[in-house]
Enzyme design. Structure first.
Site, PDB file in Angstrom:
ATOM      1  N   CYS B  83       0.827  -1.206   0.000  1.00  0.00           N
ATOM      2  CA  CYS B  83       0.000   0.000   0.000  1.00  0.00           C
ATOM      3  C   CYS B  83       0.866   1.263   0.000  1.00  0.00           C
ATOM      4  O   CYS B  83       1.503   1.567  -1.001  1.00  0.00           O
ATOM      5  CB  CYS B  83      -0.989  -0.041   1.168  1.00  0.00           C
ATOM      6  SG  CYS B  83      -2.375   1.084   0.952  1.00  0.00           S
ATOM      7  N   HIS B 173      -3.232  -5.466   1.461  1.00  0.00           N
ATOM      8  CA  HIS B 173      -2.576  -5.678   2.755  1.00  0.00           C
ATOM      9  C   HIS B 173      -2.504  -7.156   3.110  1.00  0.00           C
ATOM     10  O   HIS B 173      -3.394  -7.653   3.804  1.00  0.00           O
ATOM     11  CB  HIS B 173      -3.319  -4.911   3.849  1.00  0.00           C
ATOM     12  CG  HIS B 173      -3.205  -3.436   3.712  1.00  0.00           C
ATOM     13  ND1 HIS B 173      -2.091  -2.749   4.132  1.00  0.00           N
ATOM     14  CD2 HIS B 173      -4.027  -2.521   3.170  1.00  0.00           C
ATOM     15  CE1 HIS B 173      -2.245  -1.463   3.860  1.00  0.00           C
ATOM     16  NE2 HIS B 173      -3.413  -1.300   3.264  1.00  0.00           N
ATOM     17  N   GLU B 175      -0.749  -8.453   5.246  1.00  0.00           N
ATOM     18  CA  GLU B 175      -0.525  -8.596   6.688  1.00  0.00           C
ATOM     19  C   GLU B 175      -1.834  -8.567   7.475  1.00  0.00           C
ATOM     20  O   GLU B 175      -1.859  -8.922   8.642  1.00  0.00           O
ATOM     21  CB  GLU B 175       0.430  -7.497   7.190  1.00  0.00           C
ATOM     22  CG  GLU B 175      -0.175  -6.119   7.415  1.00  0.00           C
ATOM     23  CD  GLU B 175      -0.419  -5.317   6.133  1.00  0.00           C
ATOM     24  OE1 GLU B 175      -0.262  -5.894   5.032  1.00  0.00           O
ATOM     25  OE2 GLU B 175      -0.802  -4.144   6.234  1.00  0.00           O
TER      26      GLU B 175
END
Lengths: 303, 193
Positions: B83, B173, B175
């Site tokens: 991002c 994302h 994560e």
């Protein structure tokens, strides 16, 4: 490629992006530009900062959409705005305007003395204030994607921010050491669903990011709250106000804002926090929370 | 090169979603270090530039004299940008802002809209094993990729996971989900570096 339903995960996702930073209250587009230049991670658009609301009194409501739009127009940062507790129509307006986060805030006058907004009904994420774990988990049950400990807004006195963060942390620590049969009782006492209590007991943290707000006025205040466990700090009156009624000059505000942001990043390095404190030598005058009457405390709203 | 000990990955932690990356890396057996100052870059095997606000990160880098050391680090180290991190790696950024120009891609910030336009999507990728869940938060869009850039995943026509050499970048994302494949792929690049 399939689209999945808007979920709490998407909402807490934005809160994750806002970690390790400073979110600043702004009342004008010029202040939003100052906040962005200073390195703020998001801005809270509102008509009066908490110190002004406290000093001027009257009914404090959602900001005028014109103001919110003018702030959204000048900054690429996420823009937050406040709705009154329980005022789902104000929240609908804020969602329609496209704000990135809605703060269901005790700083504004309450619209509903019993119920909070059903935040699951919204695609826009919500942040709510809390003074302890029970309050935080009740807001999360209603759909909050971020919790901020309340502190005492508009005072520049960090004492209740500390009190609430410590209460939250010690409540969580206590849960992690409980037996399963004790967790049922804890759920009853906290007035929240057992499953949520069991999750916190297992993970040792809130299921959403936990930030801190209310009375943070100096770089060292920000470092203190970060070391006590706040993942980000909200700063209101401490940047732009000299006291409850007077704005600081914008260059002074920018210097303070930059110093608080840097101290927040390097909260565990006292030498850098010292440099930041030097740069920001004109803290807001402040109002000691201890001299306030119980009925003057904003944090008692909407528990 | 064979790793004899767990690789040490630096995660830029000026602000943004560094925690979630650290958790993901530690679950995959890597060691992690938060990067906030130039000295934190010494001895790293790889680097992650996380999501957050790229403008805020640039200002904080400036203040710590971290821009130039980071620019050099991403030239030599395996790097994953997510991002905002992808914006920092891009050669060209719209609206214009400074970047490390480590990847020949053009990126437009917040191109898919504000938070109400954030989305969780599932799509096939070049990574092994079924569709990948992708969490897009106020995401940037990769508008063009230059020579030598491999597109590993797309959102409609838009590239969302790209690679050139040891540099990986995605506009979503990885994560924030529970699927570790992007991080595993990144760590595998370190093994091959």
């Amino acid at each position: 490629m399939t689209d999945t339903a808007p979920s709490l995960r998407l909402k807490t996702g934005l809160a994750e992006m806002l970690k390790n930073g400073v979110i600043m209250d702004v009342c004008t587009p010029e202040q939003a530009e100052v906040a962005e230049r200073a390195g703020a991670i998001a801005v809270m658009a509102l008509e009066r900062v908490p110190a002004q609301i406290r000093a001027e009194g009257g009914v404090a409501r959602m900001a005028n959409p014109k103001l919110i739009k003018s702030i959204m127009a000048v900054t690429s940062l996420p823009v937050m705005a406040k709705a009154r507790i329980g005022h789902f129509a104000e929240a609908q307006v804020l969602q329609a305007l496209g704000v990135d986060f809605i703060d269901e805030s005790e700083v504004l006058t309450m619209a509903d003395e019993v119920n909070h907004i059903d935040k699951h009904e919204f695609t826009t994420p919500f942040v709510c204030g809390a003074r302890d774990l029970g309050e935080a988990l009740r807001r999360i049950t209603e759909g909050a994607a971020m919790i901020r400990t309340k502190g005492e807004a508009g005072t520049g006195d960090v004492v209740h921010a500390v009190k609430h963060m410590r209460a939250m942390s010690s409540d969580i620590r206590r849960l992690t050491s409980m037996r399963k049969d004790e967790l049922y009782v804890a759920a009853k006492e906290l007035q929240v669903p057992y499953e949520l209590v069991a999750w916190v007991a297992r993970e040792g943290r809130l299921p959403v990011p936990n930030f801190s707000a209310g009375g943070i006025a100096t770089p060292a205040d920000a470092a203190l709250m970060r070391q006590l466990g706040a993942e980000t700090v909200f700063v209101g009156s401490g940047i732009f106000m000299d006291d409850g009624r007077h704005y600081a000059p914008l260059d002074v505000a920018e210097r303070r804002a930059r110093a608080i942001v840097r101290a927040c990043t390097h909260y565990d390095d006292p030498l850098i926090v010292a440099e930041c404190s030097e740069e920001s030598d004109s803290a807001m005058k402040g109002l000691a929370v201890a001299v306030l009457e119980e009925r003057e405390l904003l944090q008692n709203r909407g528990v | 090169m064979m790793m004899t000990t767990a690789p040490l990955i630096g995660v830029l932690a000026l602000q943004g979603a560094s925690d979630a990356h650290c958790r993901m890396l530690e679950q995959r057996g890597a060691r992690v270090r938060n990067v906030r100052r130039p000295a934190d870059l010494d001895g790293l095997d790889g680097l992650i530039l996380p999501g957050g606000e790229s403008t805020a990160m640039l200002r904080l880098m400036d203040r710590e004299g971290l821009f130039e050391p980071l620019r050099r680090a991403v030239q030599s180290l395996p790097c994953l940008g997510t991002c905002a991190g992808t914006i920092l790696l891009a050669e060209t950024v719209e609206p214009v802002q400074p970047s490390f120009a480590a990847l020949p891609i053009t990126v437009t910030r917040n191109a898919y809209g504000r938070q109400n336009d954030s989305a969780i999507l599932n799509a096939q990728t070049a990574l092994d094993g079924g569709p990948l869940e992708m969490v897009f938060i106020r995401a940037p869009r990769i508008d063009a990729v230059g020579e030598g850039v491999t597109v590993l995943a797309r959102r409609g026509d838009d590239p969302v996971l790209v690679q050139k050499g040891h540099t990986l970048a995605c506009t979503f994302h990885p994560e924030l989900g529970s699927d570790p494949r992007v991080h595993a792929y990144f760590l595998a690049q370190i093994g091959h570096h």
